[in-house]
Design an enzyme around this catalytic site. Structure first.
Site, PDB file in Angstrom:
ATOM      1  N   ASP A 152       0.728  -1.187   0.026  1.00 25.04           N
ATOM      2  CA  ASP A 152       0.011  -0.068  -0.036  1.00 25.04           C
ATOM      3  C   ASP A 152       0.983   1.275   0.246  1.00 25.04           C
ATOM      4  O   ASP A 152       2.015   1.095   0.207  1.00 25.04           O
ATOM      5  CB  ASP A 152      -0.905   0.122   1.322  1.00 25.04           C
ATOM      6  CG  ASP A 152      -1.964  -0.800   1.296  1.00 25.04           C
ATOM      7  OD1 ASP A 152      -2.343  -1.411   0.176  1.00 25.04           O
ATOM      8  OD2 ASP A 152      -2.427  -1.447   2.306  1.00 25.04           O
ATOM      9  N   THR A 154      -0.376   4.694   1.468  1.00 29.05           N
ATOM     10  CA  THR A 154      -0.633   5.714   2.428  1.00 29.05           C
ATOM     11  C   THR A 154      -0.203   5.010   3.860  1.00 29.05           C
ATOM     12  O   THR A 154      -0.654   3.815   3.975  1.00 29.05           O
ATOM     13  CB  THR A 154      -2.080   5.903   2.490  1.00 29.05           C
ATOM     14  OG1 THR A 154      -2.496   6.460   1.289  1.00 29.05           O
ATOM     15  CG2 THR A 154      -2.589   6.977   3.576  1.00 29.05           C
TER      16      THR A 154
END
EC number: 7.2.2.10
Length: 897
Positions: A152, A154
């Site tokens: 990912d 973030t």
């Protein structure tokens, strides 16, 4: 369930297609059992091979000792067997048997499972300090073979501390947050109310814990960035929330990953409604038909204007790595009928754009370096994010996932799906195989896209080695991808309980660098096991050859049973503890992953094992056959049965143990490194075990006496033992100078099982582990019992046929089968239904119990099976040739069949 003491009921290997309500239970029972991890599989196979070799050597040792004794005593010396001498002979045979058992004990590497468990348990404990909470023990080892990481963005690659740094308000693009006076009051009112109520009330900005620190963001980080914008504009969101508490919100459309927006409906006092919406800029802008002008009044917003904003505002923001969020609203007048609130698509449309803001989430300072390490270690890092493709590309460049001049792909979720699906909308592996090797960034992706990508990479056969994929996830929807991946990492801070439950390792700090630490520990586990194997196999080879040769030549093992057990303790338990607890080093990340089929014992290790074994054998045999002359002591060879311990054999034993101690230091390096002492003091356990073993050896030799078959040694003899032991360090340097590439004749050992892996879809979560040998054994048993029962059944049929023919003529005396059971002349097949274990689907029909007075059509399978078993029953041809009239014995047999 036993039948006539001859058969037992076995589970079917395959279940029938279709069936009754028990079908699910059958399928569950017939699922293949979960396989062991790669390392466990390799070790089990290697341990079995070594064990067989040890068993063979010990058996040969006992046979040779017994034969030599018998031939020498009763043939050469021509002594008669005297009854009063029988106890003496028995003592000799027991002594030979003990020597054989000792060889076996030393040869079997029972310390292997212990070494794996110690190494994994130690690694898991230490990984906690590196912010890795390991939920499944074998995930630690698997991570060492990882070839791809799907991460990912973030919070993992970035700091997850979001701040609004740019804004497009009232048709003006502000590169910095504007002053409150620059924004018209009307726009400011929309902005303050829209952000305050259309963010979860759990999202807040709290004062810093320490003076001078940064304010604390609680809840969703993107929403905290928007609330922070209000604070920068000198407005307080809490005042609005106090005025409009959460229970007064009329309707809330929560955020989801498909529509990428969130909307909140407010009911005004005059009966009208106002909806505030926020979400991904390009998605929300498509639903906007108006925009607030420079004076704060709505004006028409045409598609051409939208394209202009995308080109002049959104794309420049995204290219700087900013996440773009659009804020909008819509009014429903009081006079109109109340809208259909459940139909969200009709509600969230015809919006008026308030502003577009650019949110920066700075890259973690340590991430670019960590990604470089991964790439150097042969691991491809891919970013899978829900962000705009330009934002994702900019962040990927900052992180080092993308490098200028490289041939790579950056795709959006919808483009990715279009490329991997055929005309029918089905995913094709061949299409995925064309994309994933070059894919580095997947933007605007849904959790389903992440799962599809992970599955596609794992199932791919583009490369010789199967890819080992690690995945990070924090949301509930990431569960399937985390489960599918070889190693799933859940976020400890931002992750949901579902994600944590589906994961193998939890990152307690949500940081990408912790994944790199997990790779280091995983590779370290593999290397620790290899170090232990290198040490243990050297001792194995030497101890077995010394015991075997010594026993054959001198009728006695130079290393006595208790001494061998002490050596076994050193090389198994203590060595596994010492070598399996080596801390990892950065050097582990300078090589490519080993791969699933890489043998445990490399050519370099085999060179070390055989080289050190040669040195030790030369030293031991020299001391054994010339030691008494070198040290001017009495010979210990050919001693009588109960002779006291000799200095000669004590020197052999002591020198042998000293060589093992110093060879343990050599075993710390397995890739041909010269400096075997590097980092030795970083491992306190290793130092204490080597020192402790040395102290115990002094006690055994000096004070062990008869129990340990040891005699006290002088200082000079001790110094010679230590000197010869230290010789292994010098010999190790000599071995290192020989290039492994020249030794083509050396073979590798410890390959994994070559059997095809069982697809994960077929594996039940709670099934036991099984290895292939056990599976083959079960299959063999079932085939045997099936054949046995078939023969029994067919012999009964023949006997029934015979008894019917003989009825009224003469009564045979006996009726026998292969198990000599009696069959009555009036034998009926249904009186004893055979329980035949099924091996394939067709048997289910064939072996069903037949009813009396029923005449099913003849089964071709039954005839084939009869022929297979070597017994020919009546076929259709025979039947036509010997057709029977009703009431005849043959007719009654046909009816029964």
């Amino acid at each position: 369930k036993a039948q006539d003491g001859a058969a037992m009921e076995m589970q079917p290997l395959k279940s029938e297609d279709g069936g009754d309500g028990d079908e699910k239970d059958k399928k569950k029972a017939n699922l293949p059992k979960k396989e062991k991890s790669v390392l466990q599989g390799k070790l089990t196979k290697l341990a079995v091979q070594i064990g067989k070799a040890g068993l063979l050597m010990s058996a040969i040792t006992v046979i040779i000792l017994v034969l030599y004794f018998v031939i020498d005593t009763f043939w050469v010396q021509k002594r008669p067997w005297l009854a009063e001498c029988t106890p003496i002979y028995i003592q000799y045979f027991v002594k030979f048997f003990i020597i054989g058992v000792t060889v076996l004990v030393v040869a079997v590497p029972e310390g292997l499972p212990l070494a794996v468990t110690i190494s994994l348990a130690y690694s898991v404990k230490k990984m906690m300090k590196d912010n890795n909470l390991v939920r499944h023990l074998d995930a630690c080892e698997t991570m060492g073979n990882a070839t791809a990481i799907c991460s990912d963005k973030t919070g993992t690659l970035t700091m997850n501390r979001m701040t609004v740094v740019q804004a497009y308000i009232n048709e003006k693009h502000y590169k910095k947050i504007p002053e409150p006076e620059a924004i018209p009051e009307k726009t400011m009112a929309y902005l303050v109310t829209g952000i305050s109520v259309n963010c979860a009330y759990t999202s807040k900005i709290l004062p810093p814990e320490k003076e001078g620190g940064l304010p604390r963001h609680v809840g969703n980080k993107t929403e905290c960035a928007l609330l922070g914008l209000l604070l920068d504009l000198k407005r307080d969101y809490q005042d609005v929330r106090n005025e409009i508490p959460e229970e007064d919100l009329y309707k809330v459309y929560t955020f989801n990953s498909v529509r990428k927006s969130m909307s909140t409906v407010l009911k005004n006092s005059d009966g009208s409604f106002r909806i505030f919406s926020k979400g991904a800029s390009e998605i929300v802008l498509k639903k906007c038909f108006k925009i607030l002008s420079a004076n704060g009044e709505p004006k028409v917003f045409r598609p051409r204007d939208r394209d202009d904003i995308v080109k002049t505002v959104i794309e420049p923001m995204a290219s700087e790595g900013l996440r773009t969020i659009c804020l909008a609203f819509r009014d429903f007048p009081a006079g109109e009928p109340e809208p259909e609130w459940d139909n969200e698509n009709d509600i969230v449309t015809g919006l008026t754009c308030i502003a577009v803001v650019g949110i920066e989430d700075p890259v973690r300072p340590e991430v670019p370096d960590a990604i470089k390490k991964c790439q150097r270690a042969g691991i491809t890092v891919r970013m899978v994010t829900g962000d705009n493709i330009n934002t994702a590309r900019a962040i990927a460049l900052k992180c080092g996932i993308l490098n200028p001049g490289e041939d790579f792909l950056c795709l959006e979720g919808k483009d990715f799906n279009r490329r991997i699906r055929n005309e029918k909308g089905e995913i094709e592996q061949e299409r995925i195989d064309k994309i994933w090797p070059k894919l580095r960034v997947l933007a605007r992706s849904s959790p389903t896209d992440k799962h599809t990508l992970v599955k596609g990479i794992i199932d791919s056969t583009v490369f010789d080695q199967r890819q080992v994929v690690a995945v990070t996830g924090d949301g509930t929807n990431d569960g399937p991808a985390l489960k599918k991946a070889d190693v799933g990492f859940a976020m400890g801070i931002a992750g949901t309980d579902v994600a944590k439950e589906a994961s193998d390792i939890i990152l307690t700090d949500d940081n990408f660098t912790s994944i790199v630490k997990a790779v280091m520990w995983g590779r370290n586990v593999y290397d620790s096991i290899s170090k232990f194997l290198q040490f243990q196999l050297t001792v194995n080879v030497v101890a077995v050859i010394v015991a075997f040769t010594g026993a054959c030549i001198t009728q006695d093992s130079p290393l006595k049973a208790v001494q061998m057990l002490w050596v076994n303790l050193i090389m198994d338990t203590l060595a596994s503890l010492a070598l399996a607890t080596e801390p990892p080093t950065e050097a582990l990340l300078l090589r490519k992953p080993y791969g699933r089929n890489k043998p445990l014992i490399s050519r370099t290790m085999m060179k070390n094992i055989l080289g050190h074994a040669f040195y030790q054998l030369v030293v031991v045999f020299t001391l054994l056959f010339a030691g008494e002359k070198i040290f001017d002591i009495d010979s210990g060879r050919n001693a009588p049965l109960h002779a006291p311990p000799s200095e000669h054999y004590t020197i052999v034993f002591n020198t042998f143990v000293m060589m093992q101690l110093f060879n343990e230091i050599n075993a710390r390096k397995i890739h041909g490194e010269r400096n075997v002492f590097e980092g030795i003091f970083n491992n306190a356990i290793f130092c204490s075990i080597v020192l402790g073993t040395f102290v115990v050896q002094i006690i055994i030799v000096q004070f062990g006496g008869k129990p340990f078959s040891c005699s006290e040694l002088s200082i000079e003899q001790w110094l010679w033992s230590i000197f010869l032991g230290m010789g292994t360090l010098l010999w190790g340097q000599l071995i290192s100078t020989i290039p492994t590439s020249r030794l083509k004749f050396l073979k590798e050992a410890g390959h994994g099982t070559q059997k095809e892996e069982i697809p994960e879809e077929e594996l039940a979560e709670d099934v036991e582990e099984i290895d292939h040998a056990e599976r083959e054994l079960r299959r063999g048993q079932i085939l045997w019992f099936r054949g046995l029962n078939r023969i029994q059944t067919q012999i009964r049929v023949v006997n029934a046929f015979r008894s019917s023919l003989y009825e009224g003529l003469e009564k045979p005396e006996t009726r026998s089968s292969i198990h000599n059971f009696m069959t009555h002349p009036e034998f009926r097949i249904e009186d004893s239904e055979p329980h035949i274990p099924l091996i394939d689907d067709t048997d289910a029909e064939d072996d069903a119990p037949t009813k009396r007075n029923s005449s099913p059509p003849p089964s071709p399978n039954r005839n084939n099976n009869a022929v297979d078993s070597g017994i020919h029953l009546t076929t259709d041809k025979n039947k036509s040739a010997t057709s029977s009239s009703p009431g005849s014995p043959l007719h009654s047999l046909e009816t029964s069949l």
